[in-house]
Design an enzyme around this catalytic site. Structure first.
Site, PDB file in Angstrom:
ATOM      1  N   ASP A 119       0.834  -1.202   0.000  1.00 25.70           N
ATOM      2  CA  ASP A 119       0.000   0.000   0.000  1.00 25.70           C
ATOM      3  C   ASP A 119       0.870   1.254   0.000  1.00 25.70           C
ATOM      4  O   ASP A 119       2.029   1.245   0.404  1.00 25.70           O
ATOM      5  CB  ASP A 119      -0.929  -0.006   1.208  1.00 25.70           C
ATOM      6  CG  ASP A 119      -2.206   0.796   0.965  1.00 25.70           C
ATOM      7  OD1 ASP A 119      -2.352   1.373  -0.129  1.00 25.70           O
ATOM      8  OD2 ASP A 119      -3.061   0.832   1.873  1.00 25.70           O
TER       9      ASP A 119
ATOM     10  N   GLU B 174       3.414   6.561  -2.814  1.00 30.19           N
ATOM     11  CA  GLU B 174       3.393   7.713  -3.709  1.00 30.19           C
ATOM     12  C   GLU B 174       3.992   8.969  -3.084  1.00 30.19           C
ATOM     13  O   GLU B 174       4.015  10.024  -3.723  1.00 30.19           O
ATOM     14  CB  GLU B 174       1.946   8.023  -4.137  1.00 30.19           C
ATOM     15  CG  GLU B 174       1.177   6.853  -4.700  1.00 30.19           C
ATOM     16  CD  GLU B 174       0.380   6.087  -3.645  1.00 30.19           C
ATOM     17  OE1 GLU B 174      -0.378   5.174  -4.019  1.00 30.19           O
ATOM     18  OE2 GLU B 174       0.520   6.420  -2.435  1.00 30.19           O
TER      19      GLU B 174
ATOM     20  N   ASP C 168      -8.555   4.070  -3.978  1.00 27.14           N
ATOM     21  CA  ASP C 168      -9.689   4.303  -3.067  1.00 27.14           C
ATOM     22  C   ASP C 168     -10.839   5.023  -3.764  1.00 27.14           C
ATOM     23  O   ASP C 168     -11.043   6.235  -3.605  1.00 27.14           O
ATOM     24  CB  ASP C 168      -9.220   5.108  -1.861  1.00 27.14           C
ATOM     25  CG  ASP C 168      -8.101   4.417  -1.110  1.00 27.14           C
ATOM     26  OD1 ASP C 168      -7.996   3.185  -1.223  1.00 27.14           O
ATOM     27  OD2 ASP C 168      -7.331   5.097  -0.419  1.00 27.14           O
TER      28      ASP C 168
END
Length: 809
Positions: free
Chosen positions: A483, A486, A547
């Site tokens: 996860d 970035e 998401d």
């Protein structure tokens, strides 16, 4: 300020106007945009403003100063310009004017420099262009984005042409013109595909179009390049990674900067990729990790402006149809290995399962309700403190996690575990990470952020991190969720000596690789579950779409992102079925489930509840039906996946990939081909039971109803599963009896369903997980039925051949 290193030398540097000269030594940095700090820490770095800065010096590509046809190397003469305001009747625009400038000592510095460029022929379809904007160049080092040093192809043939030089292969030609300087690309029939833009090309325009050029910033002498090419009427452009905006990027400005997009409703991207393709028969890959902004005719409709933060151009150009381009691009950057069979089954998750009792209960409920599933994912709640990743199961809520995972594996379940590479100050691992120098640092040697962010350029960090991951895999975990990734600091100084200007976008690739490598080493399988990516990340499957919201528009944007991602070299992709942000409305969840099961990988995840039995009894039945459809189609999905990995194709496939000669196929962004032979049109709007569907040329058969449809626009009602699902006429779809997990599927008994209303023959693919060998299946009409012309599974599996009209749907 936004910074990057200009060279690897060390000297005092001025960090920003008004800050003054530092008293310590750090790698030379320069501002990556127009001397303005970002509004927020996470704002994407858009360097396009630097190409509109009146204080910068512009150098326009002008003529070919020298060229050796044997080596395809030479020099370009650049003319120095200055941007000045042009005013007329209260209207002001920026225009470029030749500018000699003032230099001292006189004659020591070139006003109009001649700088090196070269062309390398990599394959009959791939050409590499390299251009330098300075006399000195960085040494070539192995690129993490490429699978190796690109080869040199000897099939191109040289010929002198009027005004320049031409190289020709079976796929097309490249022409270098002398004055004015151009590089032109043509297809095998001689049609001009695109060419570099010279200032002379814009003389008939009032618009101040920026031609092929580079800038030199007056603030620090750093340089960035604008590789500007022509655009043609009707031209369409696709790719750039998992972009959620309109699928055709023509008229858009795409900022290629890895970013926590916090959804799918904006232009920000978790997975930017500096690659695109055109419907005219070419594609381009900017081999760089520096910030880049691709202005696809957004500023000026005639200009495709690749605005690169880098001071060197390393551009690969591909010639051919979409399949050719994707194959060539993934030959350079890598093709994915096959993930394990179990990963193609259903992943059940929510935010978040937090105890062993809860995980065991969900497993029991899945089997009790006969919902096929292969993976249970534990998100942020398996640590002692929610979100505080320490790679240890909570001792108060998980009595024996190793035993739990072993027991569940006996039931056909694999466990996926969440983690991230950021460590908050309260994390018990934080002091160790800082003390051992495992985190990214800034120019002062401090942490750029409050969190400690692992520095994957440091081999010691990778070893430390992989040991933590290996312990979980050895305990029994099947997959690791990779996860975030970035937020690598732009102002960070990394262990390899480079700044975040180059390392920010590479961070997802290094992160993906670290987890994929240790997973393969421990388990022998190729599987991660990642959110961020960069060019080359397709070698480490797989990725999901981030998401998304729980709305119809989010569902549509999610599909656009998946299609765009597939057009950027990625075979496998998934998304959070029902949307992530809140509990999905039942009606939306039903429609999204049908879409999600017809994706290479399927996961229910987000705000609870996600388990189908938590909704109505009717929803549970509908969910089970869609889920069983995927397990029934597993032989088709697995074979198509194997074929896609070998050719660099996406499983979620824009229509024009299969039908490049169908103009209508290039217009569609809300339906797709699932593999080569299944057309999927999700129901995107609440309350609908059917939709308008663009059907590519030929005959198509409705998988659920058996109705026939011809090419063109058709209004089609969905079947019992709320999705339009069509099969290409002449396709063989291998199927099997569904089971509760992929470990229970019977690969010894396959059903070859022939979809042929009038066709006399049919073709398909099959691949058994036992040997991963891709086999072609052919059948011919025999009387009222079909028979295999040869049995490719003889001695390995029984194949029953049936017409589509004879099987239960």
């Amino acid at each position: 300020m936004r910074f990057r290193e200009n060279t690897m030398t060390y000297r005092p540097c001025r960090l920003a106007p008004g800050i003054g000269v530092s008293l310590f030594f750090i790698p030379t940095l320069f501002a990556a945009s127009a001397n303005q700090p970002p509004g927020l820490l996470s704002d994407p770095v858009d360097i396009s403003s630097d190409f509109h800065d009146f204080t910068n010096t512009f150098f326009l590509a002008d003529t070919l100063a020298a060229f050796d046809p044997v080596t395809a190397t030479g020099a370009i003469s650049w003319r120095r310009h200055q941007m000045v305001p042009r005013i007329a009747f209260d209207n002001m625009e920026p225009v470029l004017r030749p500018f000699a400038g003032e230099t001292f000592p006189g004659g020591e510095y070139a006003v109009d420099p001649s700088l090196p460029f070269s062309i390398q022929f990599v394959s009959p379809r791939t050409v590499r262009i390299r251009i330098r904007t300075g006399g000195a160049s960085r040494p070539d080092v192995p690129s993490l984005m490429l699978v190796g040093e690109p080869p040199r192809d000897a099939s191109w043939r040289y010929s002198a042409v009027e005004g320049g030089h031409r190289y020709t292969s079976q796929a097309g030609s490249v022409t270098i013109l002398t004055n004015p300087w151009h590089i032109e690309f043509r297809d095998a029939q001689g049609k001009l595909l695109t060419r570099t833009n010279h200032t002379a090309d814009n003389q008939k325009l009032l618009d101040p179009v920026l031609p092929f050029s580079f800038i030199r910033r007056t603030s620090d002498y750093s340089r960035s390049l604008a590789a500007v090419f022509s655009l043609s009427p009707g031209e369409k452009l696709f790719g750039c990674g998992e972009s959620f905006t309109r699928l055709d990027k023509r008229g858009q400005k795409i900022v290629l900067w890895a970013n926590d997009a916090n959804g799918v409703e904006s232009g920000r991207m978790y997975k930017p990729i500096p690659f695109f393709m055109s419907n005219r028969g070419y594609g381009m890959f900017a081999h760089t990790s520096a910030p880049a902004t691709f202005d696809f005719g957004a500023s000026y409709s005639i200009a495709n402006s690749l605005l690169l933060g880098d001071d060197e151009l390393d551009l690969f150009v591909f010639l051919g149809a979409p399949k050719d381009i994707l194959n060539e691009y993934t030959n350079l950057t890598g093709k994915p290995p096959m993930p394990p069979l179990w990963s193609f089954g259903l992943w059940m998750s929510r935010i978040t399962y937090s105890s062993e009792a809860e995980v065991r209960a969900v497993a029991a409920k899945l089997r009790e309700n006969r919902v096929p599933a292969d993976v249970i994912h534990l998100d942020t709640g398996w640590f002692e403190t929610d979100w505080r990743c320490d790679y240890k199961f909570s001792t108060t809520r998980f009595q024996d996690p190793a035993r739990m995972m072993a027991d569940l594996k006996q039931q056909g379940f694999h466990i996926s575990l969440w983690q991230l590479p950021y460590f908050v100050p309260k994390n018990l691992l934080f002091p160790e990470i800082v003390a051992k120098g495992l985190a990214v640092k800034d120019g002062q040697g401090n942490l750029p952020y409050e969190d400690a962010i692992l520095d994957f350029t440091n081999p010691a960090t990778v070893a430390w991190y992989q040991e933590k991951i290996a312990n979980l895999l050895k305990m029994g975990a099947g997959a690791i969720k990779v996860d975030f990734g970035e937020a690598a600091p732009l102002t960070g100084i990394y262990a390899n000596g480079r700044s975040g200007f180059y390392e920010h976008n590479l961070y997802p690739l290094r992160y993906n690789k670290a987890v994929a490598d240790i997973t393969r080493q421990v388990t022998g399988e190729n599987i991660i579950w990642a959110r961020s990516a960069w060019a080359g990340s397709q070698r480490y499957p797989l990725h999901w779409g981030g998401d998304s919201g729980n709305t119809d528009t989010s569902m549509a944007a999610t599909l656009r992102g998946g299609l765009s991602f597939g057009l950027s070299g990625f075979t496998f992709w998934s998304h959070d079925i029902g949307g992530f942000a809140q509990k999905p409305p039942e009606e939306l969840y039903r429609r999204w489930t049908a879409f999600g099961m017809l994706t290479s990988h399927s996961r229910c995840h987000g705000a609870p509840p996600r388990e189908p039995w938590e909704y109505s009894a009717q929803f549970l039945d509908d969910f089970r039906r869609a889920d069983e459809l995927k397990y029934r189609l597993m032989p088709y999905i697995y074979a198509q996946s194997k074929d896609s990995t070998e050719r660099g194709l996406p499983m979620l496939r824009a229509l024009f990939v299969e039908f490049p000669d169908d103009p209508g196929a290039w217009q569609v962004e809300d339906e797709y081909l699932f593999g080569a032979d299944l057309l999927v049109a999700p129901l995107m709007e609440s309350g609908t039971t059917g939709r308008d569907v663009y059907v590519p040329k030929g005959q198509w058969i409705d998988y659920q109803t058996g109705k026939l449809y011809a090419g063109g626009w058709q209004k089609i009602e969905a079947g019992q599963i709320p999705v339009v699902l069509l099969v290409r006429e002449g396709a063989i779809i291998p199927r099997m009896k569904p089971a509760q997990s992929t470990s229970q599927l019977d690969w010894k008994n396959l059903e070859m369903v022939v979809y042929a209303a009038s066709a006399q023959s049919a073709q398909g693919l099959v691949c058994l997980p036992a040997d991963n060998e891709l086999r072609r299946v052919n059948a011919a009409r025999r009387g009222t039925g079909f028979a295999l012309t040869a049995d490719p599974l003889a001695g390995k599996a029984a194949s029953t051949v049936r017409l589509y009209s004879e099987v239960a749907r």
